[in-house]
Design a protein around this motif. Sequence first.
Motif, PDB file in Angstrom:
ATOM      1  N   GLY A 263       6.354   8.204  -2.121  1.00  0.00           N
ATOM      2  CA  GLY A 263       6.035  10.205  -2.640  1.00  0.00           C
ATOM      3  C   GLY A 263       5.812  10.758  -1.984  1.00  0.00           C
ATOM      4  N   LEU A 264       4.640  10.130  -1.520  1.00  0.00           N
ATOM      5  CA  LEU A 264       4.969  11.930  -0.330  1.00  0.00           C
ATOM      6  C   LEU A 264       6.186  12.146   1.093  1.00  0.00           C
ATOM      7  N   VAL A 265       6.852  10.558   1.645  1.00  0.00           N
ATOM      8  CA  VAL A 265       8.108  10.361   2.285  1.00  0.00           C
ATOM      9  C   VAL A 265       8.834  11.842   1.608  1.00  0.00           C
ATOM     10  N   ARG A 266       9.473  11.050   0.617  1.00  0.00           N
ATOM     11  CA  ARG A 266      10.439  11.823  -0.700  1.00  0.00           C
ATOM     12  C   ARG A 266       9.841  13.164  -0.913  1.00  0.00           C
TER      13      ARG A 266
ATOM     14  N   ASP B 186      10.045  14.982 -10.203  1.00  0.00           N
ATOM     15  CA  ASP B 186       9.297  15.091  -9.208  1.00  0.00           C
ATOM     16  C   ASP B 186       9.628  14.658  -7.826  1.00  0.00           C
ATOM     17  N   GLY B 187       9.304  15.795  -6.999  1.00  0.00           N
ATOM     18  CA  GLY B 187       9.741  15.128  -5.892  1.00  0.00           C
ATOM     19  C   GLY B 187       8.554  14.076  -5.203  1.00  0.00           C
TER      20      GLY B 187
ATOM     21  N   GLY C  43      19.727  29.187   5.227  1.00  0.00           N
ATOM     22  CA  GLY C  43      21.276  29.206   3.786  1.00  0.00           C
ATOM     23  C   GLY C  43      22.182  29.110   3.483  1.00  0.00           C
ATOM     24  N   GLU C  44      21.792  27.648   3.834  1.00  0.00           N
ATOM     25  CA  GLU C  44      22.762  26.232   3.594  1.00  0.00           C
ATOM     26  C   GLU C  44      22.707  25.757   1.950  1.00  0.00           C
ATOM     27  N   SER C  45      23.545  25.571   1.650  1.00  0.00           N
ATOM     28  CA  SER C  45      24.200  24.852  -0.199  1.00  0.00           C
ATOM     29  C   SER C  45      23.681  23.766  -0.342  1.00  0.00           C
ATOM     30  N   VAL C  46      22.815  23.323  -0.423  1.00  0.00           N
ATOM     31  CA  VAL C  46      22.273  21.850  -0.624  1.00  0.00           C
ATOM     32  C   VAL C  46      22.173  21.503  -1.910  1.00  0.00           C
ATOM     33  N   ASP C  47      22.055  19.859  -2.045  1.00  0.00           N
ATOM     34  CA  ASP C  47      21.561  19.482  -3.009  1.00  0.00           C
ATOM     35  C   ASP C  47      20.077  19.564  -3.360  1.00  0.00           C
ATOM     36  N   LEU C  48      19.060  20.770  -4.086  1.00  0.00           N
ATOM     37  CA  LEU C  48      17.936  20.705  -4.757  1.00  0.00           C
ATOM     38  C   LEU C  48      17.679  20.257  -6.439  1.00  0.00           C
ATOM     39  N   PRO C  49      17.596  19.147  -6.808  1.00  0.00           N
ATOM     40  CA  PRO C  49      17.441  18.916  -7.600  1.00  0.00           C
ATOM     41  C   PRO C  49      16.801  19.678  -8.133  1.00  0.00           C
ATOM     42  N   THR C  50      16.965  19.441  -9.614  1.00  0.00           N
ATOM     43  CA  THR C  50      15.530  20.235 -10.701  1.00  0.00           C
ATOM     44  C   THR C  50      15.968  19.194 -11.913  1.00  0.00           C
ATOM     45  N   GLY C  51      13.940  19.963 -12.063  1.00  0.00           N
ATOM     46  CA  GLY C  51      13.581  18.923 -13.339  1.00  0.00           C
ATOM     47  C   GLY C  51      13.506  17.501 -12.871  1.00  0.00           C
TER      48      GLY C  51
ATOM     49  N   ALA D 202       0.639  -0.900  -0.093  1.00  0.00           N
ATOM     50  CA  ALA D 202       0.184  -0.034  -0.205  1.00  0.00           C
ATOM     51  C   ALA D 202       0.769   1.433   0.077  1.00  0.00           C
ATOM     52  N   ARG D 203       2.025   1.059   0.282  1.00  0.00           N
ATOM     53  CA  ARG D 203       2.776   2.605   0.265  1.00  0.00           C
ATOM     54  C   ARG D 203       3.222   2.966  -0.935  1.00  0.00           C
ATOM     55  N   ALA D 204       3.765   2.050  -2.171  1.00  0.00           N
ATOM     56  CA  ALA D 204       4.232   2.675  -2.959  1.00  0.00           C
ATOM     57  C   ALA D 204       2.543   2.682  -4.178  1.00  0.00           C
ATOM     58  N   ARG D 205       1.857   2.244  -3.655  1.00  0.00           N
ATOM     59  CA  ARG D 205       0.133   2.706  -4.195  1.00  0.00           C
ATOM     60  C   ARG D 205      -0.340   3.860  -3.937  1.00  0.00           C
ATOM     61  N   SER D 206      -1.091   4.939  -4.832  1.00  0.00           N
ATOM     62  CA  SER D 206      -2.039   5.918  -5.370  1.00  0.00           C
ATOM     63  C   SER D 206      -3.526   5.590  -4.471  1.00  0.00           C
ATOM     64  N   PHE D 207      -4.044   6.565  -3.202  1.00  0.00           N
ATOM     65  CA  PHE D 207      -5.268   6.482  -3.201  1.00  0.00           C
ATOM     66  C   PHE D 207      -6.030   7.374  -3.709  1.00  0.00           C
ATOM     67  N   VAL D 208      -5.684   8.407  -4.322  1.00  0.00           N
ATOM     68  CA  VAL D 208      -6.457   9.391  -4.760  1.00  0.00           C
ATOM     69  C   VAL D 208      -6.163  10.062  -5.937  1.00  0.00           C
ATOM     70  N   PRO D 209      -6.877  10.625  -6.777  1.00  0.00           N
ATOM     71  CA  PRO D 209      -6.742  10.974  -8.537  1.00  0.00           C
ATOM     72  C   PRO D 209      -5.615  11.126  -8.735  1.00  0.00           C
ATOM     73  N   SER D 210      -4.890  13.113  -8.224  1.00  0.00           N
ATOM     74  CA  SER D 210      -3.781  13.090  -8.192  1.00  0.00           C
ATOM     75  C   SER D 210      -2.738  12.516  -8.463  1.00  0.00           C
ATOM     76  N   GLY D 211      -2.988  11.294  -8.136  1.00  0.00           N
ATOM     77  CA  GLY D 211      -1.372   9.886  -8.379  1.00  0.00           C
ATOM     78  C   GLY D 211       0.147  10.375  -7.121  1.00  0.00           C
ATOM     79  N   TRP D 212      -0.055  10.425  -5.993  1.00  0.00           N
ATOM     80  CA  TRP D 212       0.586  10.210  -5.535  1.00  0.00           C
ATOM     81  C   TRP D 212       0.174   9.287  -4.180  1.00  0.00           C
TER      82      TRP D 212
END
Length: 168
Positions: A51-54, A81-82, A71-79, A37-47
């Motif tokens: 994915g919510l924990v991520r 889907d969080g 103000g830390e320089s952290v890895d903030l991936p671009t492109g 169930a942790r990898a299954r979506s229960f809502v129309p938006s698909g999360w």
Amino acid sequence: MDDHGGTADTTKDELLGWLDAKRRHIATQVEAMPPEARARSFVPSGWTPRGLVRHLTLDVERFWLRAVVAGESVDLPTGYDGWLAPEDQSDDELLAAYAAECALGNDALADLDLDAAPRWWFDDSPMYSTVREVLLHVLVETATHAGHLDVSRELADGGQRLVLDTPD
């Protein structure tokens, strides 16, 4: 006195206490769900719960607390889907990454005054003008997502948080 030789900030301690409780709520609900169930979506938006924990790990804890507030320089991936957890990351690894990021967020806040301005902003018109406002945003977002997980858990296996069994 606090651990840093100054007067303890009871308001910050209280806010962090509430945030930590909501963080535990997140982890507890995910751990209580059947693994499938942790990898299954229960809502129309698909999360998914994974994915919510991520999302909370990267888009909430890392972004708001470490990058914006501290103000830390952290890895903030671009492109990316969080909301999508990597398939090769186990549930335990995903939850451990969330716990680690929460601890880093608490560390980032440790020496900051709630009335101070965030140390970094990503555009010309900040949404929040103080550390307090960002911390409240993170608390509300985490609590909101904890409620989403409550619903997902109930749909997954009927489990209800904080429901006391009553005798027949």
